[in-house]
Design a protein around this motif. Structure first.
Motif, PDB file in Angstrom:
ATOM      1  N   SER A 114       0.818  -1.213   0.000  1.00 15.54           N
ATOM      2  CA  SER A 114       0.000   0.000   0.000  1.00 15.54           C
ATOM      3  C   SER A 114       0.847   1.256   0.000  1.00 15.54           C
ATOM      4  N   THR A 115       0.255   2.319  -0.559  1.00 12.94           N
ATOM      5  CA  THR A 115       0.814   3.661  -0.345  1.00 12.94           C
ATOM      6  C   THR A 115      -0.293   4.537   0.232  1.00 12.94           C
ATOM      7  N   GLY A 116       0.112   5.517   1.043  1.00 16.92           N
ATOM      8  CA  GLY A 116      -0.826   6.506   1.586  1.00 16.92           C
ATOM      9  C   GLY A 116      -2.011   5.874   2.292  1.00 16.92           C
ATOM     10  N   HIS A 142       3.883  -0.407   3.757  1.00 13.79           N
ATOM     11  CA  HIS A 142       3.210   0.886   3.659  1.00 13.79           C
ATOM     12  C   HIS A 142       4.234   1.919   3.206  1.00 13.79           C
ATOM     13  N   GLY A 143       4.043   2.439   2.000  1.00 12.03           N
ATOM     14  CA  GLY A 143       4.978   3.411   1.444  1.00 12.03           C
ATOM     15  C   GLY A 143       4.395   4.823   1.481  1.00 12.03           C
ATOM     16  N   CYS A 144       5.175   5.756   1.981  1.00 12.40           N
ATOM     17  CA  CYS A 144       4.743   7.153   2.044  1.00 12.40           C
ATOM     18  C   CYS A 144       5.918   8.043   1.686  1.00 12.40           C
ATOM     19  N   ARG A 145       5.607   9.305   1.468  1.00 15.68           N
ATOM     20  CA  ARG A 145       6.698  10.256   1.204  1.00 15.68           C
ATOM     21  C   ARG A 145       7.501  10.513   2.474  1.00 15.68           C
ATOM     22  N   GLU A 146       6.782  10.760   3.569  1.00 12.63           N
ATOM     23  CA  GLU A 146       7.457  11.193   4.807  1.00 12.63           C
ATOM     24  C   GLU A 146       7.099  10.314   5.998  1.00 12.63           C
ATOM     25  N   THR A 181      10.048   7.716   1.034  1.00 13.11           N
ATOM     26  CA  THR A 181      10.818   8.034  -0.164  1.00 13.11           C
ATOM     27  C   THR A 181      11.483   9.407  -0.126  1.00 13.11           C
ATOM     28  N   ARG A 182      11.053  10.263   0.794  1.00  9.36           N
ATOM     29  CA  ARG A 182      11.550  11.644   0.678  1.00  9.36           C
ATOM     30  C   ARG A 182      12.289  12.166   1.903  1.00  9.36           C
ATOM     31  N   GLU A 183      12.643  11.288   2.814  1.00 14.49           N
ATOM     32  CA  GLU A 183      13.529  11.693   3.912  1.00 14.49           C
ATOM     33  C   GLU A 183      14.209  10.457   4.479  1.00 14.49           C
ATOM     34  N   GLY A 189      12.677   3.907  -0.003  1.00 12.49           N
ATOM     35  CA  GLY A 189      12.487   3.535  -1.397  1.00 12.49           C
ATOM     36  C   GLY A 189      11.045   3.224  -1.747  1.00 12.49           C
ATOM     37  N   ARG A 190      10.765   3.275  -3.041  1.00 12.90           N
ATOM     38  CA  ARG A 190       9.440   2.940  -3.561  1.00 12.90           C
ATOM     39  C   ARG A 190       9.215   1.434  -3.495  1.00 12.90           C
ATOM     40  N   ILE A 191       7.979   1.047  -3.332  1.00 17.27           N
ATOM     41  CA  ILE A 191       7.641  -0.377  -3.224  1.00 17.27           C
ATOM     42  C   ILE A 191       8.075  -1.136  -4.482  1.00 17.27           C
ATOM     43  N   THR A 192       7.892  -0.491  -5.636  1.00 16.36           N
ATOM     44  CA  THR A 192       8.298  -1.113  -6.900  1.00 16.36           C
ATOM     45  C   THR A 192       9.780  -1.520  -6.850  1.00 16.36           C
ATOM     46  N   GLY A 220      -3.361   1.719  -3.488  1.00 15.32           N
ATOM     47  CA  GLY A 220      -2.610   2.963  -3.337  1.00 15.32           C
ATOM     48  C   GLY A 220      -2.800   3.872  -4.522  1.00 15.32           C
ATOM     49  N   SER A 221      -1.770   4.664  -4.804  1.00 12.81           N
ATOM     50  CA  SER A 221      -1.884   5.657  -5.875  1.00 12.81           C
ATOM     51  C   SER A 221      -1.933   4.963  -7.234  1.00 12.81           C
ATOM     52  N   PRO A 222      -2.661   5.557  -8.191  1.00  9.49           N
ATOM     53  CA  PRO A 222      -2.794   4.941  -9.511  1.00  9.49           C
ATOM     54  C   PRO A 222      -1.450   4.640 -10.173  1.00  9.49           C
ATOM     55  N   ALA A 223      -0.473   5.535 -10.039  1.00 11.84           N
ATOM     56  CA  ALA A 223       0.836   5.312 -10.685  1.00 11.84           C
ATOM     57  C   ALA A 223       1.513   4.087 -10.086  1.00 11.84           C
ATOM     58  N   MET A 224       1.449   3.966  -8.783  1.00 15.37           N
ATOM     59  CA  MET A 224       2.059   2.810  -8.117  1.00 15.37           C
ATOM     60  C   MET A 224       1.358   1.514  -8.533  1.00 15.37           C
ATOM     61  N   LEU A 225       0.028   1.575  -8.670  1.00 17.70           N
ATOM     62  CA  LEU A 225      -0.709   0.366  -9.061  1.00 17.70           C
ATOM     63  C   LEU A 225      -0.351  -0.060 -10.479  1.00 17.70           C
ATOM     64  N   THR A 226      -0.245   0.903 -11.380  1.00 17.73           N
ATOM     65  CA  THR A 226       0.108   0.587 -12.770  1.00 17.73           C
ATOM     66  C   THR A 226       1.464  -0.105 -12.823  1.00 17.73           C
ATOM     67  N   ASP A 227       2.424   0.453 -12.091  1.00 20.59           N
ATOM     68  CA  ASP A 227       3.785  -0.092 -12.140  1.00 20.59           C
ATOM     69  C   ASP A 227       3.870  -1.456 -11.445  1.00 20.59           C
ATOM     70  N   LEU A 228       3.182  -1.591 -10.322  1.00 18.93           N
ATOM     71  CA  LEU A 228       3.240  -2.883  -9.631  1.00 18.93           C
ATOM     72  C   LEU A 228       2.504  -3.970 -10.412  1.00 18.93           C
TER      73      LEU A 228
HETATM   74  P1  A2P Z   1       7.848   9.225  -4.446  1.00 20.91           P
HETATM   75  O1  A2P Z   1       8.059  10.120  -3.253  1.00 20.91           O
HETATM   76  O2  A2P Z   1       9.141   8.720  -5.020  1.00 20.91           O
HETATM   77  O3  A2P Z   1       6.949   9.839  -5.490  1.00 20.91           O
HETATM   78  P2  A2P Z   1       1.810   9.980  -3.172  1.00 20.91           P
HETATM   79  O4  A2P Z   1       1.883  10.748  -1.869  1.00 20.91           O
HETATM   80  O5  A2P Z   1       2.237  10.758  -4.353  1.00 20.91           O
HETATM   81  O6  A2P Z   1       0.518   9.239  -3.357  1.00 20.91           O
HETATM   82  O7  A2P Z   1       2.911   8.843  -3.006  1.00 20.91           O
HETATM   83  C1  A2P Z   1       2.916   7.950  -1.944  1.00 20.91           C
HETATM   84  C2  A2P Z   1       4.150   7.082  -2.055  1.00 20.91           C
HETATM   85  O8  A2P Z   1       4.042   6.311  -3.263  1.00 20.91           O
HETATM   86  C3  A2P Z   1       5.415   7.886  -2.139  1.00 20.91           C
HETATM   87  O9  A2P Z   1       6.404   7.266  -1.341  1.00 20.91           O
HETATM   88  C4  A2P Z   1       5.756   7.829  -3.603  1.00 20.91           C
HETATM   89  O10 A2P Z   1       7.135   7.896  -3.892  1.00 20.91           O
HETATM   90  C5  A2P Z   1       5.255   6.466  -3.987  1.00 20.91           C
HETATM   91  N1  A2P Z   1       4.974   6.331  -5.423  1.00 20.91           N
HETATM   92  C6  A2P Z   1       4.489   7.276  -6.263  1.00 20.91           C
HETATM   93  N2  A2P Z   1       4.400   6.803  -7.523  1.00 20.91           N
HETATM   94  C7  A2P Z   1       4.873   5.540  -7.473  1.00 20.91           C
HETATM   95  C8  A2P Z   1       5.052   4.528  -8.460  1.00 20.91           C
HETATM   96  N3  A2P Z   1       4.738   4.713  -9.739  1.00 20.91           N
HETATM   97  N4  A2P Z   1       5.552   3.334  -8.041  1.00 20.91           N
HETATM   98  C9  A2P Z   1       5.881   3.126  -6.750  1.00 20.91           C
HETATM   99  N5  A2P Z   1       5.743   4.040  -5.787  1.00 20.91           N
HETATM  100  C10 A2P Z   1       5.237   5.236  -6.136  1.00 20.91           C
END
Ligand code: A2P
Length: 257
Positions: A114-116, A142-146, A181-183, A189-192, A220-228
């Motif tokens: 998951s993200t967020g 669980h992946g987040c920016r901070e 991913t941002r601190e 790192g990203r889940i991918t 989680g976020s659409p971009a993360m879902l597409t890539d995973l």
């Molecule tokens: P990143 O900080 O490198 O963009 P968001 O807050 O934008 O929904 O992102 C939540 C988390 O998901 C962040 O850690 C973000 O990393 C990560 N994320 C965003 N896009 C992707 C992606 N395409 N694949 C994997 N993780 C992603």
């Protein structure tokens, strides 16, 4: 309004400037499977203003819990973030969604990625005793920016570890892997990337990805879902549904930035 229950807010917690969670009363007639979502919202000018929300509580619990972002200028969340104890909430009677264990083939390891606020359905899934019966190992990522955005999940796990029933189950079976991913943080790192580099499995002391025994839920976020999705499909994982269980299931986290 017959499609809805009228519930009352019991508690609200603000985790960051943009994340909050709240609990409400639960009509005893409201049935759902852990991992599902329903429509939730407020009555505005006599009309329901609703968005899809995953239940973060489990179906054996007597209250409902939800985990939400505060979307700046979002029609619902700009109002919902100001709710307090005693306020009225509208909850759809019909729960639905794909993130349920019945949509997965039998396996031995369950990856919950998951993200967020995509964590919400997994908060429900990891409070399901049946999940610990079905799987030998559960990995919750669980992946987040901070770091601050991890706080709801950190608290959830801390409380479950203290729980009489779930404490021993978590100890035996659950690997909780928060990553930012941002601190700087112990996991970064990203889940991918954590999947493709196998860092996730190495850090947890677990064997690498194996389509024969691994089952995956993504939220989680659409971009993360597409890539995973691409990563798992490349490795031969097939998406499951209500009609045909598979090796992975997907749902986007509903209320977006
Ligand atoms: P990143 O900080 O490198 O963009 P968001 O807050 O934008 O929904 O992102 C939540 C988390 O998901 C962040 O850690 C973000 O990393 C990560 N994320 C965003 N896009 C992707 C992606 N395409 N694949 C994997 N993780 C992603």
């Amino acid at each position: 309004m017959n499609a809805f229950y009228h519930e009352t807010v019991v508690d609200v917690r603000h985790w960051t400037e943009s994340l909050f969670s709240f609990t409400t009363t639960r009509d005893p007639g409201f049935r759902f499977q852990n991992g599902q979502f329903t429509m939730l919202g407020l009555e505005v000018d006599g009309r329901p203003l609703l968005r899809a929300y995953s239940m973060a509580s489990a179906n054996h619990e007597s209250f409902l819990e939800f985990f939400s972002i505060k979307v700046p200028d979002g029609p619902l969340t700009s109002r919902l973030q100001h709710i307090g104890r005693g306020d009225a909430i509208v909850v759809g009677r019909k729960a639905t969604g794909t993130l349920i264990v019945d949509n997965l083939l039998p396996g031995s390891r369950l990856l919950l990625l998951s993200t967020g606020t995509g964590l919400a359905p997994f908060a429900s899934v990891i409070k399901d005793p049946d999940v610990y019966e079905r799987f030998e190992t559960i990995v919750l990522v669980h992946g987040c920016r901070e770091i601050s955005e991890l706080s709801y999940g950190e608290r959830l796990i801390k409380d479950l570890r203290k729980d009489e029933l779930f404490g021993p189950l978590l100890e035996d079976k659950l690997h909780y892997y928060p990553t930012v991913t941002r601190e700087p943080f112990r996991n970064r790192g990203r889940i991918t990337d954590l999947i493709t580099s196998e860092k996730l499995f190495n850090d947890c002391g677990l064997p690498p990805l194996d389509g024969a025994t691994d089952r995956v839920m993504l939220c989680g976020s659409p971009a993360m879902l597409t890539d995973l999705r691409a990563i798992f499909e490349q490795r031969g994982f097939v998406e499951g549904s209500h009609s045909a269980p598979g090796q992975f299931v997907i749902e986007k986290a509903f209320v977006e930035r």
